[in-house]
Enzyme design. Sequence first.
Site, PDB file in Angstrom:
ATOM      1  N   ASN A 111       7.968  17.320  -3.784  1.00 18.27           N
ATOM      2  CA  ASN A 111       7.393  16.890  -2.332  1.00 18.27           C
ATOM      3  C   ASN A 111       6.936  15.593  -2.645  1.00 18.27           C
ATOM      4  O   ASN A 111       6.816  14.846  -1.422  1.00 18.27           O
ATOM      5  CB  ASN A 111       6.451  17.980  -2.087  1.00 18.27           C
ATOM      6  CG  ASN A 111       5.230  17.897  -2.905  1.00 18.27           C
ATOM      7  OD1 ASN A 111       4.263  17.368  -2.814  1.00 18.27           O
ATOM      8  ND2 ASN A 111       5.261  18.454  -4.124  1.00 18.27           N
ATOM      9  N   HIS A 112       6.748  15.035  -3.628  1.00 14.35           N
ATOM     10  CA  HIS A 112       5.818  13.605  -3.870  1.00 14.35           C
ATOM     11  C   HIS A 112       6.722  12.586  -3.537  1.00 14.35           C
ATOM     12  O   HIS A 112       6.620  11.319  -3.429  1.00 14.35           O
ATOM     13  CB  HIS A 112       5.235  13.662  -4.951  1.00 14.35           C
ATOM     14  CG  HIS A 112       4.099  14.427  -5.120  1.00 14.35           C
ATOM     15  ND1 HIS A 112       2.832  14.603  -4.485  1.00 14.35           N
ATOM     16  CD2 HIS A 112       3.934  15.756  -5.935  1.00 14.35           C
ATOM     17  CE1 HIS A 112       2.074  15.632  -4.646  1.00 14.35           C
ATOM     18  NE2 HIS A 112       2.699  16.215  -5.408  1.00 14.35           N
ATOM     19  N   TYR A 138       4.938   8.507  -9.531  1.00 16.71           N
ATOM     20  CA  TYR A 138       5.710   9.472  -9.834  1.00 16.71           C
ATOM     21  C   TYR A 138       6.422   9.823  -8.677  1.00 16.71           C
ATOM     22  O   TYR A 138       7.715  10.139  -8.932  1.00 16.71           O
ATOM     23  CB  TYR A 138       4.709  10.819  -9.857  1.00 16.71           C
ATOM     24  CG  TYR A 138       4.994  12.261 -10.202  1.00 16.71           C
ATOM     25  CD1 TYR A 138       5.835  12.507 -11.107  1.00 16.71           C
ATOM     26  CD2 TYR A 138       4.956  13.041  -8.896  1.00 16.71           C
ATOM     27  CE1 TYR A 138       6.327  13.986 -11.365  1.00 16.71           C
ATOM     28  CE2 TYR A 138       5.440  14.465  -8.954  1.00 16.71           C
ATOM     29  CZ  TYR A 138       6.048  14.847 -10.151  1.00 16.71           C
ATOM     30  OH  TYR A 138       6.664  16.250 -10.146  1.00 16.71           O
TER      31      TYR A 138
HETATM   32  N1  LIG Z   1       5.328  22.426 -11.614  1.00 14.40           N
HETATM   33  C1  LIG Z   1       5.305  21.960 -10.179  1.00 14.40           C
HETATM   34  O1  LIG Z   1       4.538  22.173  -9.398  1.00 14.40           O
HETATM   35  C2  LIG Z   1       6.409  20.854 -10.023  1.00 14.40           C
HETATM   36  C3  LIG Z   1       6.495  20.369  -8.553  1.00 14.40           C
HETATM   37  C4  LIG Z   1       7.476  19.373  -8.065  1.00 14.40           C
HETATM   38  C5  LIG Z   1       8.234  18.827  -9.053  1.00 14.40           C
HETATM   39  N2  LIG Z   1       7.878  19.496 -10.559  1.00 14.40           N
HETATM   40  C6  LIG Z   1       9.148  18.914 -11.608  1.00 14.40           C
HETATM   41  O2  LIG Z   1       9.647  19.918 -12.041  1.00 14.40           O
HETATM   42  C7  LIG Z   1       9.884  19.750 -13.541  1.00 14.40           C
HETATM   43  C8  LIG Z   1       9.321  20.519 -14.475  1.00 14.40           C
HETATM   44  O3  LIG Z   1       8.064  20.711 -14.395  1.00 14.40           O
HETATM   45  P1  LIG Z   1       6.890  21.592 -15.286  1.00 14.40           P
HETATM   46  O4  LIG Z   1       5.884  21.932 -14.404  1.00 14.40           O
HETATM   47  O5  LIG Z   1       7.744  22.653 -15.822  1.00 14.40           O
HETATM   48  O6  LIG Z   1       6.446  20.464 -16.239  1.00 14.40           O
HETATM   49  P2  LIG Z   1       6.057  20.538 -17.730  1.00 14.40           P
HETATM   50  O7  LIG Z   1       5.397  19.498 -17.840  1.00 14.40           O
HETATM   51  O8  LIG Z   1       5.311  21.998 -17.960  1.00 14.40           O
HETATM   52  O9  LIG Z   1       7.327  20.383 -18.460  1.00 14.40           O
HETATM   53  C9  LIG Z   1       7.953  19.310 -18.680  1.00 14.40           C
HETATM   54  C10 LIG Z   1       8.741  19.303 -20.047  1.00 14.40           C
HETATM   55  O10 LIG Z   1       9.569  18.104 -20.058  1.00 14.40           O
HETATM   56  C11 LIG Z   1       9.349  17.887 -21.309  1.00 14.40           C
HETATM   57  N3  LIG Z   1       9.687  16.252 -21.547  1.00 14.40           N
HETATM   58  C12 LIG Z   1       8.695  15.351 -21.129  1.00 14.40           C
HETATM   59  N4  LIG Z   1       9.089  14.135 -21.425  1.00 14.40           N
HETATM   60  C13 LIG Z   1      10.312  14.448 -21.905  1.00 14.40           C
HETATM   61  C14 LIG Z   1      11.514  13.451 -22.524  1.00 14.40           C
HETATM   62  N5  LIG Z   1      11.327  12.062 -22.609  1.00 14.40           N
HETATM   63  N6  LIG Z   1      12.408  13.931 -23.147  1.00 14.40           N
HETATM   64  C15 LIG Z   1      12.704  15.482 -23.281  1.00 14.40           C
HETATM   65  N7  LIG Z   1      11.798  16.319 -22.767  1.00 14.40           N
HETATM   66  C16 LIG Z   1      10.531  15.645 -22.047  1.00 14.40           C
HETATM   67  C17 LIG Z   1       8.139  18.195 -21.967  1.00 14.40           C
HETATM   68  O11 LIG Z   1       7.874  18.351 -23.166  1.00 14.40           O
HETATM   69  C18 LIG Z   1       8.009  19.596 -21.125  1.00 14.40           C
HETATM   70  O12 LIG Z   1       8.320  20.505 -22.032  1.00 14.40           O
HETATM   71  C19 LIG Z   1       9.160  18.068 -13.677  1.00 14.40           C
HETATM   72  O13 LIG Z   1      10.285  17.198 -13.618  1.00 14.40           O
HETATM   73  C20 LIG Z   1       8.363  17.997 -12.609  1.00 14.40           C
HETATM   74  O14 LIG Z   1       8.252  16.701 -12.276  1.00 14.40           O
HETATM   75  C21 LIG Z   1       7.412  20.419 -11.018  1.00 14.40           C
END
Ligand SMILES: NC(=O)c1ccc[n+]([C@@H]2O[C@H](COP(=O)([O-])OP(=O)(O)OC[C@H]3O[C@@H](n4cnc5c(N)ncnc54)[C@H](O)[C@@H]3O)[C@@H](O)[C@H]2O)c1
Length: 274
Positions: A111-112, A138
């Site tokens: 959403n961001h 972000y």
């Molecule tokens: N959780 C939310 O509310 C939300 C909302 C909008 C978007 N997102 C997006 O969904 C995705 C997953 O979110 P999440 O909440 O599970 O986040 P999270 O931080 O729990 O998981 C992200 C994972 O990515 C891995 N990671 C980070 N950098 C990396 C790299 N360079 N190479 C390989 N792995 C890497 C981390 O080790 C981690 O396990 C993200 O892209 C996030 O931006 C999440």
Amino acid sequence: MSGPVLLTGAAGRIGTWLRGGLPERGWAVRCLDVVPVADVRPGEEHVVADVTDLAAVVDATEGASAVVHMAGIASESTWPAISHANIEGTYCMLEAARRAGVRRVVLASSNHATGYTPRPAEGLLTEADAPPRPDTYYGVAKATMEALGSLYVDRYGMDVVCLRIGSAFEEPTTTRQLSTWLSPADSVSLVDAALKAPSPGFSVVWGVSDNTRRWWDLTAARALGYEPADDAEVYADALIEVHGEPDLTDPVHARVGGEYTTAEFDAENFEAGA
Ligand SMILES: NC(=O)c1ccc[n+]([C@@H]2O[C@H](COP(=O)([O-])OP(=O)(O)OC[C@H]3O[C@@H](n4cnc5c(N)ncnc54)[C@H](O)[C@@H]3O)[C@@H](O)[C@H]2O)c1
């Protein structure tokens, strides 16, 4: 479709939900993360790699039927950190898919990407009414993710589905999340639909549960085959008792990106080490 789904960010929150739910829907999963997955499950393949290492992710993508790209920094950070992990990382995963002949990529947008978009006076906000309008670095990286996806569809004929995820948590913890929550089960349903939809081309859809207070339209996501089962309203009484009724004129409730559009998220608050 043969071959496993390559799931990046497999050790993360949403990645862990998907590792639980996608196999039940018939998908074998190849997990990729920069850290090892703690609880390896039967049938999973595992790769430890950084998504910005193009050679490594091309290797990891070989033989996959699709890529689900969840890896990255999941909130605001410094520009060097965000641009490297979230922009370079997305480029590498799309390019790896192209080189490995993988036609379908599902991207974790947010959403961001359009956080400064105001709440409509009435009715639901469609994706078409919310072009990129990022609220943070972000958000810029997520808008760039959508732009990169669009490029790979138009230039190479791939199918790229961008999920503008709301608030993906076990349960909502704020009154904003009564509108924006995406439940664990609905996360699985949404990714499954994005993987199965016939020829979606380039598609951007909101990722939220069927929340009573939702103001993001789900028509496009449902057209992919998404069938949300959860509604944050079951948590409403408890959250409102603690936090009060939402003030819809407060930016937290009046803009797509909520608190990310407030001064708390100014860049100087995210200097390295801050
Ligand atoms: N959780 C939310 O509310 C939300 C909302 C909008 C978007 N997102 C997006 O969904 C995705 C997953 O979110 P999440 O909440 O599970 O986040 P999270 O931080 O729990 O998981 C992200 C994972 O990515 C891995 N990671 C980070 N950098 C990396 C790299 N360079 N190479 C390989 N792995 C890497 C981390 O080790 C981690 O396990 C993200 O892209 C996030 O931006 C999440």
